[in-house]
Scaffold this active site. Structure first.
Site, PDB file in Angstrom:
ATOM      1  N   SER A   1       0.820  -1.222   0.000  1.00 11.84           N
ATOM      2  CA  SER A   1       0.000   0.000   0.000  1.00 11.84           C
ATOM      3  C   SER A   1       0.849   1.264   0.000  1.00 11.84           C
ATOM      4  CB  SER A   1      -0.925   0.016   1.215  1.00 11.84           C
ATOM      5  OG  SER A   1      -1.867  -1.024   1.111  1.00 11.84           O
TER       6      SER A   1
ATOM      7  N   GLU B   1     -10.162   6.642   2.571  1.00  9.68           N
ATOM      8  CA  GLU B   1      -9.752   5.246   2.389  1.00  9.68           C
ATOM      9  C   GLU B   1     -10.702   4.260   3.064  1.00  9.68           C
ATOM     10  OE1 GLU B   1      -6.422   3.682   4.536  1.00  9.68           O
ATOM     11  OE2 GLU B   1      -6.096   2.080   3.078  1.00  9.68           O
TER      12      GLU B   1
ATOM     13  N   ASP C   1      -8.939  -4.542   2.469  1.00  9.57           N
ATOM     14  CA  ASP C   1      -7.656  -5.268   2.364  1.00  9.57           C
ATOM     15  C   ASP C   1      -7.499  -6.320   3.459  1.00  9.57           C
ATOM     16  OD1 ASP C   1      -4.770  -5.501   1.483  1.00  9.57           O
ATOM     17  OD2 ASP C   1      -4.445  -4.715   3.502  1.00  9.57           O
TER      18      ASP C   1
HETATM   19 MG    MG Z   1      -4.464   1.079   3.573  1.00  6.72          MG
HETATM   20 ZN    ZN Z   2      -2.628  -5.522   2.470  1.00  2.31          ZN
END
Ligand code: MG
Ligand code: ZN
Length: 361
Positions: free
Chosen positions: A74, A248, A253
């Site tokens: 990231s 975000e 994730d």
């Molecule tokens: Mg992130």
């Molecule tokens: Zn990740």
């Protein structure tokens, strides 16, 4: 001829350049769904039905590889979007040879736009950090916190107060006596609770850190990502020169890393609800570019079975627990959106936002 003359006069009232005026957005809202690939979006759509994302007519794909690895993290992918340049994995808005890379937030400040960061993780985590700090490792949370505290970013909402309070405070993760929240309180409103958030007055700037570490999962976060984003837009849109805001969906994730389908879908729906808040603003404002993209895909997620009518995914599979090299989508809405169509590279996102900031001069 008698009729033509007034018609020609009517036409001459409109300068030619007005008809072909370049589409330069006054405001830019960049949504990053961390780990959000096409299958993640598909699962969200199966369960939610119609997505706010379906309002976006300009859609592209970008490659996400970093300077030193085909599979990005990231930090490197965020740096590409925040600065327009590739860097090595784990690096926060610095080149691979250690030079700071100017961020879209710094460009926004050059043209007196207001700026904001909203995340469902610690605000020092890699994705928000690349917009506010220049550090050689994403793991240096206390240094990132110091740079965030002096960044002058008007609206900061997320978690991670443990990096902002002195080591004498219970729960601190600092090794020193620095009290970044006390320093910030001299120049901005600092809040820590949902109640303070709900009672926030008519401020021009605010730092809200609502958790010691990361915020809770979707549906348990209070305030939630949609409310945080609504408030951020309300504050930032007071600036006559416009604003840049990054939001975000951090935990899409993590659901991918954990191979947790249900959490993944809950985070996707929460993220799409948040996008709806920005669309509501942009539709009325009409000078706002909204971008929705991901830094990379996580988990190699695939949907094998389910029901559109029953709004269920019944069978899915993750090929692993890591990030993948798949291209990720970019959805664009509003003035300047057409630039993001087609296949490109994630640096194009940063470069194009910066181009719009420079054209605002
Ligand atoms: Mg992130
Ligand atoms: Zn990740």
């Amino acid at each position: 001829m008698k009729r033509l003359i007034p018609f020609l006069f009517f036409l001459s009232c409109f300068p030619v350049h007005a008809l072909e005026a370049p589409q330069i957005p006054k405001n830019i809202i960049l949504f990053i769904g961390d780990g959000m690939g096409i299958a993640q979006i598909t699962a969200g759509k199966i369960v939610k039905g119609r997505l706010n994302l379906e309002e976006f007519k300009h859609i592209g794909l970008v490659m996400t590889f970093s300077q030193n690895d085909m599979v990005t993290d990231s930090a490197a992918a965020g740096t590409a979007m925040a600065t327009g340049y590739k860097t090595d994995n784990y690096t926060i808005s610095m080149s691979s040879d250690g030079k700071p890379l100017k961020t879209v937030i710094e460009y926004a400040k050059d043209v007196n736009k207001a700026t904001g960061l909203v995340a469902s993780s610690s605000i020092t985590h890699a994705t928000p950090a690349v917009f506010a700090a220049h550090v050689d490792s994403r793991k240096k949370h206390t240094i990132i916190a110091e740079q965030i505290a002096t960044s002058g970013i008007e609206v900061i909402f997320g978690g991670g107060w443990q990096y902002f309070v002195p080591n004498t405070t219970a729960g601190s993760k600092r090794a020193d006596h620095k009290n970044l929240l006390a320093d910030l309180a001299h120049s901005t409103q600092v809040i820590r609770t949902e109640e303070e958030f709900n009672n926030l007055g008519d401020v021009d700037s605010v730092v809200g850190l609502f958790s010691r570490g990361h915020l809770s999962k979707a549906n348990k976060r209070k305030p939630g990502l949609p409310e945080l984003t609504r408030k951020a837009i309300k504050i930032l849109s007071k600036n006559d020169n416009g604003f840049f805001l990054m939001v975000e969906g951090s935990q899409i994730d993590w659901a991918g890393h954990d191979n947790n389908q249900d959490e993944l879908i809950a985070e996707m729906i929460d993220f799409d609800d948040t996008i709806g808040v920005a669309l509501d603003f942009a539709k009325i404002d009409s000078q706002t570019l909204i971008l929705v993209t991901a830094d990379h895909e996580t988990g190699g997620f695939a949907i094998h079975d389910g029901s559109i009518n029953a709004k269920k995914v019944t069978e899915s599979e993750f090929t692993g627990s890591k990030h993948t090299a798949e291209m990720v989508p970019v959805f664009a809405y509003g003035p300047g959106a057409s630039e993001f169509s087609g296949i490109g590279d994630n640096t194009k996102i940063g470069k194009t936002i910066i181009k719009y900031m420079k054209q605002a001069l």
